[in-house]
Motif scaffolding. Structure first.
Motif, PDB file in Angstrom:
ATOM      1  N   SER A  74       0.836  -1.194   0.000  1.00 24.34           N
ATOM      2  CA  SER A  74       0.000   0.000   0.000  1.00 24.34           C
ATOM      3  C   SER A  74       0.871   1.245   0.000  1.00 24.34           C
ATOM      4  O   SER A  74       2.081   1.189   0.222  1.00 24.34           O
ATOM      5  N   PHE A  75       0.229   2.379  -0.226  1.00 26.78           N
ATOM      6  CA  PHE A  75       0.968   3.643  -0.199  1.00 26.78           C
ATOM      7  C   PHE A  75       1.545   3.899   1.180  1.00 26.78           C
ATOM      8  O   PHE A  75       2.664   4.425   1.311  1.00 26.78           O
ATOM      9  N   ALA A  76       0.809   3.525   2.224  1.00 27.07           N
ATOM     10  CA  ALA A  76       1.309   3.712   3.585  1.00 27.07           C
ATOM     11  C   ALA A  76       2.564   2.890   3.827  1.00 27.07           C
ATOM     12  O   ALA A  76       3.520   3.363   4.457  1.00 27.07           O
ATOM     13  N   ASP A  77       2.590   1.650   3.326  1.00 24.21           N
ATOM     14  CA  ASP A  77       3.780   0.814   3.480  1.00 24.21           C
ATOM     15  C   ASP A  77       4.966   1.413   2.736  1.00 24.21           C
ATOM     16  O   ASP A  77       6.087   1.459   3.254  1.00 24.21           O
ATOM     17  N   ASP A  78       4.709   1.850   1.502  1.00 25.72           N
ATOM     18  CA  ASP A  78       5.784   2.465   0.720  1.00 25.72           C
ATOM     19  C   ASP A  78       6.287   3.737   1.388  1.00 25.72           C
ATOM     20  O   ASP A  78       7.492   4.013   1.405  1.00 25.72           O
ATOM     21  N   LEU A  79       5.369   4.523   1.946  1.00 33.53           N
ATOM     22  CA  LEU A  79       5.752   5.777   2.595  1.00 33.53           C
ATOM     23  C   LEU A  79       6.607   5.507   3.832  1.00 33.53           C
ATOM     24  O   LEU A  79       7.637   6.166   4.039  1.00 33.53           O
ATOM     25  N   SER A  80       6.201   4.549   4.646  1.00 39.44           N
ATOM     26  CA  SER A  80       6.974   4.243   5.852  1.00 39.44           C
ATOM     27  C   SER A  80       8.365   3.731   5.499  1.00 39.44           C
ATOM     28  O   SER A  80       9.359   4.096   6.142  1.00 39.44           O
ATOM     29  N   SER A  81       8.442   2.886   4.462  1.00 37.69           N
ATOM     30  CA  SER A  81       9.742   2.375   4.033  1.00 37.69           C
ATOM     31  C   SER A  81      10.623   3.499   3.497  1.00 37.69           C
ATOM     32  O   SER A  81      11.825   3.549   3.788  1.00 37.69           O
ATOM     33  N   SER A  82      10.027   4.408   2.743  1.00 37.44           N
ATOM     34  CA  SER A  82      10.799   5.531   2.195  1.00 37.44           C
ATOM     35  C   SER A  82      11.261   6.470   3.300  1.00 37.44           C
ATOM     36  O   SER A  82      12.366   7.024   3.236  1.00 37.44           O
ATOM     37  N   ILE A 139       5.645  -1.678  11.062  1.00 32.26           N
ATOM     38  CA  ILE A 139       5.275  -1.239   9.719  1.00 32.26           C
ATOM     39  C   ILE A 139       6.480  -1.093   8.800  1.00 32.26           C
ATOM     40  O   ILE A 139       6.322  -0.735   7.628  1.00 32.26           O
ATOM     41  N   VAL A 140       7.687  -1.339   9.308  1.00 28.61           N
ATOM     42  CA  VAL A 140       8.880  -1.211   8.475  1.00 28.61           C
ATOM     43  C   VAL A 140       9.669  -2.510   8.523  1.00 28.61           C
ATOM     44  O   VAL A 140       9.508  -3.328   9.436  1.00 28.61           O
ATOM     45  N   SER A 141      10.506  -2.699   7.518  1.00 25.76           N
ATOM     46  CA  SER A 141      11.409  -3.852   7.477  1.00 25.76           C
ATOM     47  C   SER A 141      12.829  -3.334   7.300  1.00 25.76           C
ATOM     48  O   SER A 141      13.079  -2.445   6.476  1.00 25.76           O
ATOM     49  N   LEU A 142      13.757  -3.875   8.087  1.00 24.55           N
ATOM     50  CA  LEU A 142      15.135  -3.415   8.073  1.00 24.55           C
ATOM     51  C   LEU A 142      16.079  -4.606   8.071  1.00 24.55           C
ATOM     52  O   LEU A 142      15.804  -5.638   8.697  1.00 24.55           O
TER      53      LEU A 142
END
Length: 452
Positions: free
Chosen positions: A158-166, A295-298
């Motif tokens: 989702s956009f939220a996932d992409d935003l958090s990753s960015s 919500i993030v992956s590292l």
């Protein structure tokens, strides 16, 4: 004032012998880092596509086919070819999904896909490896290899996932920029010099880490520590051999800025000559699995990069506020003449500013090498963003450099989500710089000055 490390001492020892001695030390330091063995360079020749032996790789998306059932080519993806001796070269796929990777001779090679360069919205699935083993049996670029990477559209992203990753990527990149920006601010505050060779100090950290790791066999962590120490020594040496003699002769800041441009070109040429023009990777931490944290992956190395950068920045800021040396640096930055008249050894303080500033920049290069890969242009490409961060935060302000770096880092990584092409994502950060300076010319934390 006994036992004061900042007392001014006017000895009668000749200056010229010291300058010559330090100049010799500067040349020695550069030779240690950059005099890579000729054999290492000979094992990685750059072949011209179409003339010498090469691997021609075609990259296709198996999950996306056209009306005739053919897999869709994937352009703009970086591929790296390597063997047991390390990385040999890299290339990006063209509009047909094709890339030519030169190799020195016949044999078996590994082609690795850089997942960070995949187009937005495309990821590798769990069953797809990012490496391909290719056996070269023919001369010329006729060693074809199909790379069916089996990519699939990230429908669940989702956009939220992409935003958090960015945002996480932006914070990480912003902290790396902040290390270099803090080093630039320390040097600028102590000397008033706008150092255009500062990007090469970042490259020094990355190249030295690769050299200690790949050529001398040190573990990556030890190689990074040695690179930072070497950077600190290089900062002291270049101040003693170059900048202090120029200051003692009354050279103006504009002339010194021109010298820094030439010095940067010189260092960049040295890096290219000895290190080579191809991108190289460290022996470890080049690829790691990511772990989900909410919500993030590292990856593990990304966590270490964040922690190391935060600790280093915090330690330097505390030292500037609390220690005697830090107070001396701030005094010299505010008024060098007054600091000298009060008995402070200004040249000694400036030397420490060069040592600490170059060490921070080298640390930025180390973290950048661990995060991605090593290239002789890695610092030069980041130089404009470092200047933008310092200018955005306010020239000469330490906290301004940190805040400006975070803004720049976030804009670089978040920009592609809002339509900025990934190939020019730095442009978004520079546009934000222009807009903020139109409203606040002195920067976010800079002080308004009266001119005229």
């Amino acid at each position: 004032m006994p036992n004061n490390p900042f007392d001014e001492t006017n000895g009668s020892s000749p200056v010229a012998p010291r300058v010559r001695a330090v100049a010799l030390l500067l040349v020695t330091l550069v030779a240690i880092v950059l005099a890579l063995p000729a054999q290492a360079l000979a094992t990685a020749p750059v072949a011209a596509p179409g003339d010498d032996t090469a691997i021609t790789v075609t990259l296709t998306d198996e999950s996306n086919k056209d009306a005739e059932g053919n897999s869709t080519p994937v352009p703009g993806v970086r591929l790296v070819v390597s063997n047991d001796g390390g990385e040999l070269g890299s290339a990006e796929t063209d509009a047909d999904g094709r890339a030519v990777l030169p190799v020195p001779e016949k044999g078996t090679y590994t082609v690795t896909l850089d997942e960070k360069t995949l187009p937005a919205g495309i990821v590798l699935d769990e069953d797809t490896a990012n490496e391909l083993t290719v056996t070269v049996r023919l001369d010329g670029p006729t060693n074809f290899a199909l790379f069916p990477i089996g990519v699939e559209k990230a429908d669940t992203s989702s956009f939220a996932d992409d935003l958090s990753s960015s945002i996480v990527s932006g914070v990480k990149f912003g902290l790396i920029v902040a290390l270099a920006a803090l080093g630039l601010s320390l040097i600028f505050g102590a000397t008033g010099l706008t150092n255009f060779s500062h990007g090469e100090l970042v490259t020094l950290g990355g190249v030295a880490t690769w050299f200690f790791d790949r050529q001398l066999g040190f573990p990556v962590i030890v190689a990074g520590v040695l690179a930072v120490l070497l950077g600190a020594g290089f900062g002291w040496a270049q101040d003693r051999a170059l900048w202090r003699p120029l200051r003692s002769r009354g050279t103006g800041l504009i002339a010194m800025m021109i010298v820094s441009i030439g010095f940067g070109i010189f260092l960049r040429s040295i890096y290219q000559y000895f290190f080579g023009g191809s991108t190289k990777s460290l022996s470890r931490y080049t690829g790691q699995a990511r772990h989900d944290y909410g919500i993030v992956s590292l990856a593990d190395k990304e966590i270490v990069i964040l922690l190391v950068a935060i600790v280093a920045l915090a330690a330097v800021c505390v030292a500037l506020m609390k220690t005697r040396l830090g107070k001396a640096m701030r005094a010299v930055s505010d008024n060098p003449a007054l600091a000298a008249s009060s008995g402070m050894r200004v040249d000694g303080v400036i030397a420490w500013a060069w040592i600490v500033g170059t060490a921070l920049s080298a640390l930025a290069g180390v973290l950048l090498a661990v995060n991605s890969q090593v290239n002789f242009l890695m610092g030069f490409k980041m130089l404009l963003l470092v200047f933008a961060a310092v200018t955005l935060g306010g020239l000469g302000t330490i906290w301004g450099a940190l805040i400006g770096s975070m803004v720049i880092g976030l804009m670089v990584e978040v920009g592609p989500l809002f339509g900025v092409p990934s190939s020019i994502k730095e442009v978004g950060a520079l546009v934000v710089l222009i807009l903020i300076l139109l409203v606040r010319p002195q920067g976010i934390l800079g002080h308004r000055e009266r001119i005229g």
